[in-house]
Scaffold this active site. Sequence first.
Site, PDB file in Angstrom:
ATOM      1  N   PHE A 127       0.862  -1.179   0.000  1.00  0.00           N
ATOM      2  CA  PHE A 127       0.000   0.000   0.000  1.00  0.00           C
ATOM      3  C   PHE A 127       0.897   1.228   0.000  1.00  0.00           C
ATOM      4  O   PHE A 127       1.718   1.409   0.893  1.00  0.00           O
ATOM      5  CB  PHE A 127      -0.933   0.033   1.218  1.00  0.00           C
TER       6      PHE A 127
ATOM      7  N   ASP B 250       9.286   2.599   1.736  1.00  0.00           N
ATOM      8  CA  ASP B 250       8.116   3.357   2.182  1.00  0.00           C
ATOM      9  C   ASP B 250       7.965   3.135   3.688  1.00  0.00           C
ATOM     10  O   ASP B 250       7.544   2.073   4.137  1.00  0.00           O
ATOM     11  CB  ASP B 250       6.866   2.873   1.422  1.00  0.00           C
TER      12      ASP B 250
ATOM     13  N   LYS C 105       2.643   9.575   8.379  1.00  0.00           N
ATOM     14  CA  LYS C 105       1.758   9.248   9.514  1.00  0.00           C
ATOM     15  C   LYS C 105       2.164   9.847  10.877  1.00  0.00           C
ATOM     16  O   LYS C 105       1.588  10.844  11.285  1.00  0.00           O
ATOM     17  CB  LYS C 105       1.555   7.747   9.594  1.00  0.00           C
TER      18      LYS C 105
HETATM   19  C1  LIG Z   1      -0.898   5.302   4.983  1.00  0.00           C
HETATM   20  C2  LIG Z   1       0.158   4.889   4.022  1.00  0.00           C
HETATM   21  C3  LIG Z   1       0.409   5.618   2.848  1.00  0.00           C
HETATM   22  C4  LIG Z   1      -0.459   6.768   2.413  1.00  0.00           C
HETATM   23  O1  LIG Z   1      -0.368   7.857   3.277  1.00  0.00           O
HETATM   24  P1  LIG Z   1      -1.450   9.042   3.146  1.00  0.00           P
HETATM   25  O2  LIG Z   1      -0.976  10.039   4.159  1.00  0.00           O
HETATM   26  O3  LIG Z   1      -2.787   8.459   3.443  1.00  0.00           O
HETATM   27  O4  LIG Z   1      -1.365   9.548   1.760  1.00  0.00           O
HETATM   28  C5  LIG Z   1       1.467   5.228   2.061  1.00  0.00           C
HETATM   29  N1  LIG Z   1       2.234   4.179   2.381  1.00  0.00           N
HETATM   30  C6  LIG Z   1       2.029   3.454   3.502  1.00  0.00           C
HETATM   31  C7  LIG Z   1       2.927   2.303   3.810  1.00  0.00           C
HETATM   32  C8  LIG Z   1       0.973   3.771   4.349  1.00  0.00           C
HETATM   33  O5  LIG Z   1       0.756   3.027   5.433  1.00  0.00           O
END
Ligand SMILES: *Cc1c(COP(=O)(O)O)cnc(C)c1O
Length: 397
Positions: free
Chosen positions: A137, A222, A251
């Site tokens: 994700f 990420d 986050k």
């Molecule tokens: C939540 C998340 C995103 C997206 O972040 P947003 O602030 O919602 O755009 C991207 N990568 C990972 C691994 C995430 O958990």
Amino acid sequence: MLRDIMELDKKYYMNTFGDRLPVCFERGDGLKLYADNGDVYYDFLGGIAVNSLGHSHPVFINVLKNQLDKLIHTSSLYYIENQAKLAQKLVENSCADKAFLCNSGAEANEAAFKLAKIYFYKKGMDKYEIISLDHSFHGRTLATVAATGQRHYQKPYEPLTPGFRQVTPNSFEAVKEAVTDKTAAVMIELVQGESGVHPMDIEYARNLRRFCDEKGILLIVDEVQTGMGRLGRLFAHELYGIEPDIFTCAKALGGGVPIGAMCAKAAAAAAFEPGDHGTTFGGNPFASAAGLAVFDIYEKEGLVENAAKQGKYLKDKLSVIAAKHSDKITEVRGMGLLIGIELRPEQASDVFKGLFEKKFLTSLCKGITIRIAPPLNITAEEADMFADALDSVLTEL
Ligand SMILES: *Cc1c(COP(=O)(O)O)cnc(C)c1O
């Protein structure tokens, strides 16, 4: 009244979230959230790995209030003290040499893709493909959807942004097969959070790092969910003993104030020159003050160490419960304070609902895994509360 709010939401808010859980919170205090009817909930999801300081941390709130009195926004046309200092914090506490600030995880990942592409563009090389993993994700923008290895997020938005493809996680062979002379970067999460807390094998991550070096491909990690202490180290790649060329974080970085960061080693970072990338809000005085306060409080309160300690304590407790209820729990996974409890599909949603009825907030990933990501300042007593609640939900089922 909750009923009125639900009505307003149904009438005016785009229906992207459907029927939400029937609760609306008014205020928070540490791990606790107070609903508008006075009910008290225990936030073991932490705003989906965002509220690492808990709710309404007094020192944090003070910093924000003071910053509000001074300045919220100026623009990237001028120097911004908090922005420069937050970049310093990110760099001095990681393997990166430079940071760029933006407003969300998806935006940080977009910046990472752009940096990877422009890095080869400026070398005069035709490399633009980005390989990511199935079940990953990476966000909800068009490019991050193209990188997210879950069909249901992609399907309605076809044709997808070109140049992205996904391979099976934890298969070094699969990456090797997918790499072409057009590959610019490989992007991975070291623990796939959204799809149910799936940690990558350490050997896989290290082989991938070595392979990317050999091929001159950039490795992007990420860390939007795994970063900022969640796994008991400031960044997940430290735990894995690898250094990415680029990593992203968001986050927990702003303690609830929207902010994201894209951090890179010098060689990659140098590809961005004036005009190549930008943002209106990214790293403004207010958001950066939040990020600085988060770093400050982490250091003063030893929150990364606490995440490691309480994470191990809680996971051990959950493993005991899993053994006791082996007819219902199939696996407990995770590191630090990002933990997944996988259940048999027939029972998972009842367990999730049972926890919610006992006022424990969690999330249910893929309909089978309960994910928890509580604040990093959680105590052993609070961890016990969750373990006890889970045990009784399972017993009552
Ligand atoms: C939540 C998340 C995103 C997206 O972040 P947003 O602030 O919602 O755009 C991207 N990568 C990972 C691994 C995430 O958990």
